[in-house]
Design a protein around this motif. Structure first.
Motif, PDB file in Angstrom:
ATOM      1  N   SER A  43      -5.210   1.509   8.386  1.00  0.00           N
ATOM      2  CA  SER A  43      -4.925   2.919   8.609  1.00  0.00           C
ATOM      3  C   SER A  43      -4.020   3.064   9.824  1.00  0.00           C
ATOM      4  CB  SER A  43      -6.244   3.672   8.811  1.00  0.00           C
ATOM      5  OG  SER A  43      -6.165   4.485   9.956  1.00  0.00           O
ATOM      6  N   PRO A  44      -2.856   3.702   9.656  1.00  0.00           N
ATOM      7  CA  PRO A  44      -1.920   3.809  10.778  1.00  0.00           C
ATOM      8  C   PRO A  44      -2.555   4.436  12.014  1.00  0.00           C
ATOM      9  CG  PRO A  44      -0.859   4.479   8.763  1.00  0.00           C
ATOM     10  CD  PRO A  44      -2.298   4.242   8.431  1.00  0.00           C
TER      11      PRO A  44
ATOM     12  N   TYR B 240      -2.829   2.702  15.626  1.00  0.00           N
ATOM     13  CA  TYR B 240      -2.229   3.306  16.823  1.00  0.00           C
ATOM     14  C   TYR B 240      -3.229   3.290  17.979  1.00  0.00           C
ATOM     15  CZ  TYR B 240       0.978   6.232  19.409  1.00  0.00           C
ATOM     16  OH  TYR B 240       1.872   6.694  20.343  1.00  0.00           O
ATOM     17  N   ARG B 241      -4.477   3.710  17.675  1.00  0.00           N
ATOM     18  CA  ARG B 241      -5.512   3.712  18.720  1.00  0.00           C
ATOM     19  C   ARG B 241      -5.773   2.296  19.211  1.00  0.00           C
ATOM     20  NH1 ARG B 241      -9.863   7.102  16.464  1.00  0.00           N
ATOM     21  NH2 ARG B 241     -11.110   5.223  16.651  1.00  0.00           N
TER      22      ARG B 241
ATOM     23  N   MET C 158       0.135  -0.710   0.616  1.00  0.00           N
ATOM     24  CA  MET C 158      -0.597  -0.395   1.840  1.00  0.00           C
ATOM     25  C   MET C 158       0.406   0.093   2.889  1.00  0.00           C
ATOM     26  SD  MET C 158      -2.824  -3.186   3.764  1.00  0.00           S
ATOM     27  CE  MET C 158      -3.418  -3.015   5.407  1.00  0.00           C
ATOM     28  N   LYS C 159       0.108   1.252   3.488  1.00  0.00           N
ATOM     29  CA  LYS C 159       1.063   1.853   4.426  1.00  0.00           C
ATOM     30  C   LYS C 159       1.351   0.955   5.625  1.00  0.00           C
ATOM     31  CE  LYS C 159       0.592   6.824   3.930  1.00  0.00           C
ATOM     32  NZ  LYS C 159      -0.035   8.009   4.510  1.00  0.00           N
ATOM     33  N   MET C 160       0.285   0.375   6.172  1.00  0.00           N
ATOM     34  CA  MET C 160       0.450  -0.419   7.392  1.00  0.00           C
ATOM     35  C   MET C 160       1.355  -1.632   7.142  1.00  0.00           C
ATOM     36  SD  MET C 160      -0.333   0.402  10.283  1.00  0.00           S
ATOM     37  CE  MET C 160       0.579  -0.640  11.381  1.00  0.00           C
ATOM     38  N   ALA C 161       1.254  -2.205   5.914  1.00  0.00           N
ATOM     39  CA  ALA C 161       2.099  -3.354   5.585  1.00  0.00           C
ATOM     40  C   ALA C 161       3.568  -2.938   5.574  1.00  0.00           C
ATOM     41  CB  ALA C 161       1.699  -3.938   4.236  1.00  0.00           C
TER      42      ALA C 161
ATOM     43  N   ARG D 215       7.081  -1.520  18.182  1.00  0.00           N
ATOM     44  CA  ARG D 215       7.925  -0.996  17.106  1.00  0.00           C
ATOM     45  C   ARG D 215       7.089  -0.325  16.025  1.00  0.00           C
ATOM     46  NH1 ARG D 215      13.249  -2.959  17.380  1.00  0.00           N
ATOM     47  NH2 ARG D 215      13.453  -4.556  18.983  1.00  0.00           N
ATOM     48  N   ALA D 216       5.923  -0.912  15.715  1.00  0.00           N
ATOM     49  CA  ALA D 216       5.059  -0.321  14.690  1.00  0.00           C
ATOM     50  C   ALA D 216       4.587   1.055  15.136  1.00  0.00           C
ATOM     51  CB  ALA D 216       3.862  -1.236  14.415  1.00  0.00           C
TER      52      ALA D 216
END
Lengths: 66, 222, 252
Positions: free
Chosen positions: C15-16, C20-21, C91-94, C228-229
């Protein structure tokens, strides 16, 4: 330190040009990539903050208008 | 199977009606090769030395340039969307399309390659390996190039981008293709090298169409 | 138990927002650790490792060359794996990772090529040899450029990431084949049988600084990818509530 003096260290047994050029270029490239990553991140945050502020303003003017 | 045959016939007919798409890669192939005697030297010995590489690079570029328009017309006419949403697996019509494209663009290159080899002063005994290596190599080039064409189909600067994506992927085929001819010139056994080209062909034929279909799905936003 | 933990970790890092956290917590201490490890490895290698009995001091380029090469290769493989996850499971994170991994990987590949050339000149008298390793690295650079160019050409970020991911998957297979085919072509045209590194026995006093600088490079890579992510996550999720809250709170 395996070198006798700092001058020796710089000379690298006569191969200093190659060794220090290699490390110099590597340092420049790595630092550039890091700086670029951080700058893109700051620019993105600034953009989002500005957009948020602008949106806030338009909402405020709408409220005062009606 | 019926879907495969129907697409194959349709594609062959379309290419047949538009002969420029068949003839242009062929002309390109011949012209590029004939630049080299002018650029390097007409001296037979020097030419024979570079001939395997020159003929192979020219064939590779000809195939690559023919890939650019592979899916464009289908995308513009909406056939591509139908193909991807049809009840048959998209791999089947994609494979048919690739086969049709190779028959119309790759096969002519195979047929003229001995002629060009001869013009480049290759010894006669190397002409058969040249033809065989191009016969085994160009289908791989078509399939791999189609992956690039699928990924760039909707983009307006597709051509040069396609080259940047696809050329690194062509290198193994180039090495073994030109290598087979060089081996033949040096009098070595060619079978092993041709077998490697065959193995590469088996790999690209088994996985390539899947990748092309996946690429088309991504590009069309499905 | 372990499997559950792994599964939960996969879904959370997938989960993005969670990533991030997580990266906000990790970066403040990972960054200094990476920097220190890298600098310690390099300084140890440059100043304290013994000189090579054959090459003298020019071999010290190894302490940047090998870490850069290993990072470049690992980065491409990681990008291929992320590509598979992005294409197959969407998958979004990928997708975000594919974009984040590419730039530093390309930079390390360029470093590997330049330092390899600068090492080659004093060692065997030429900057460039078409040997298997250097040629494979050059092709790797081309493939990194291809992935980045494709990403930049497609406007929709999700579509761009998945297209680049598919290309990276194909590229991983290609890297392996290129390595073997260039080795083969070198046996065909004999003459370039020079060896890049005398790999058989390496003195432990030379090995430890190499391992440390390698670890340092990988950690720096991780820091670069995370930064960057995070940018990419903010860009994609700008309309979501948590990003708006974050921006309103002034940032971190």
């Amino acid at each position: 330190m395996v070198f006798d003096s700092f001058a020796d260290f710089l000379a690298m047994g006569g191969r200093g040009v190659y060794v220090w050029t290699a490390y110099g270029i590597s340092a420049v490239v790595i630092v550039a990539s890091m700086v670029q990553a951080v700058r893109q991140s700051t620019v993105m945050r600034d953009t989002l903050a500005r957009q948020a502020r602008r949106q806030q303003q338009t909402e405020n003017t709408h409220e005062s208008g009606t | 199977m019926r879907a495969f045959r129907a697409t194959l016939m349709r594609e062959l007919l379309l290419l047949w009606r538009n002969p420029a798409e068949i003839i242009n890669p062929l002309f390109f192939f011949v012209m590029v090769v004939s630049l080299f005697p002018l650029a390097i030297s007409p001296e037979p010995k020097q030419l024979a030395l570079v001939a395997p590489g020159v003929v192979w690079v020219a064939a590779l570029l000809a195939v690559m340039l023919s890939m650019d328009g592979l899916f464009r017309r289908d995308q513009e006419s909406g056939v591509l969307d139908q193909l991807l949403t049809a009840p048959v697996l998209p791999v089947i019509p994609v494979s048919a399309k690739l086969l049709a494209h190779w028959l119309m663009t790759g096969l002519p290159l195979v047929l003229v390659s001995p002629l060009l080899g001869h013009m480049m002063q290759l010894p006669t005994l190397a002409l058969e390996p040249l033809m065989l290596s191009i016969l085994l190599g160009t289908p791989s080039l078509t399939v791999v190039g189609a992956i690039g064409a699928a990924l760039t189909v909707g983009l307006n600067r597709g051509g040069i981008l396609l080259a940047v994506l696809v050329l690194p992927l062509y290198i193994p085929v180039l090495i073994f293709g030109a290598g087979a001819v060089t081996t033949a010139v040096q009098g070595g056994p060619v079978d092993g090298v041709l077998a490697v080209l065959g193995a590469l062909l088996a790999l690209t034929l088994s996985l390539g169409p899947l990748a092309v279909a996946a690429g088309l799905k991504i590009s069309s936003g499905n | 138990m372990l499997w559950k933990t792994i599964k939960r970790g996969y879904h959370q890092l997938g989960s993005p927002r969670y990533f991030y956290r997580f990266s906000s917590a990790v970066l403040p201490w990972l960054t200094p650790i990476a920097l220190i490890t890298f600098v310690v490895g390099i300084v140890w290698g440059l100043a304290f490792a013994p000189p090579d009995y054959q090459q003298g001091n020019s071999y010290r380029i190894i302490y940047i060359h090998v870490p850069a090469s290993s990072g470049a290769l690992m980065g491409y493989v990681a990008m291929g794996i992320a590509g598979m996850v992005a294409v197959v499971w969407r998958m979004k994170m990928a997708e975000i990772m594919i974009k984040a991994i590419a730039p530093f990987g390309a930079a390390l590949t360029a470093i590997s090529l330049v330092t390899g050339a600068l090492w080659g000149k004093p060692t065997w008298g030429t900057y460039w040899q078409w040997d298997a390793r250097m040629t494979s690295m050059l092709i790797l650079l081309f493939m990194y450029i291809g992935v980045i160019a494709l990403q930049n050409a497609i406007r929709d970020p999700r579509q761009a990431a998945r297209a680049a991911g598919l290309l990276a998957m194909v590229g991983v297979i290609n890297v392996v084949i290129v390595k073997y085919s260039v080795e083969w072509v070198n046996t065909l045209h004999q003459g370039s049988t020079l060896k890049l590194v005398g790999e058989s026995t390496i003195n432990p006093a030379m090995k430890y600084p190499l391992l440390i600088s390698m670890l340092g490079t990988w950690l720096l890579y991780a820091v670069n990818v995370m930064v960057r992510a995070r940018t990419e996550i903010l860009s994609r999720e700008r309309r979501s509530g948590w990003v708006k809250q974050l921006v309103a709170a002034g940032g971190r």
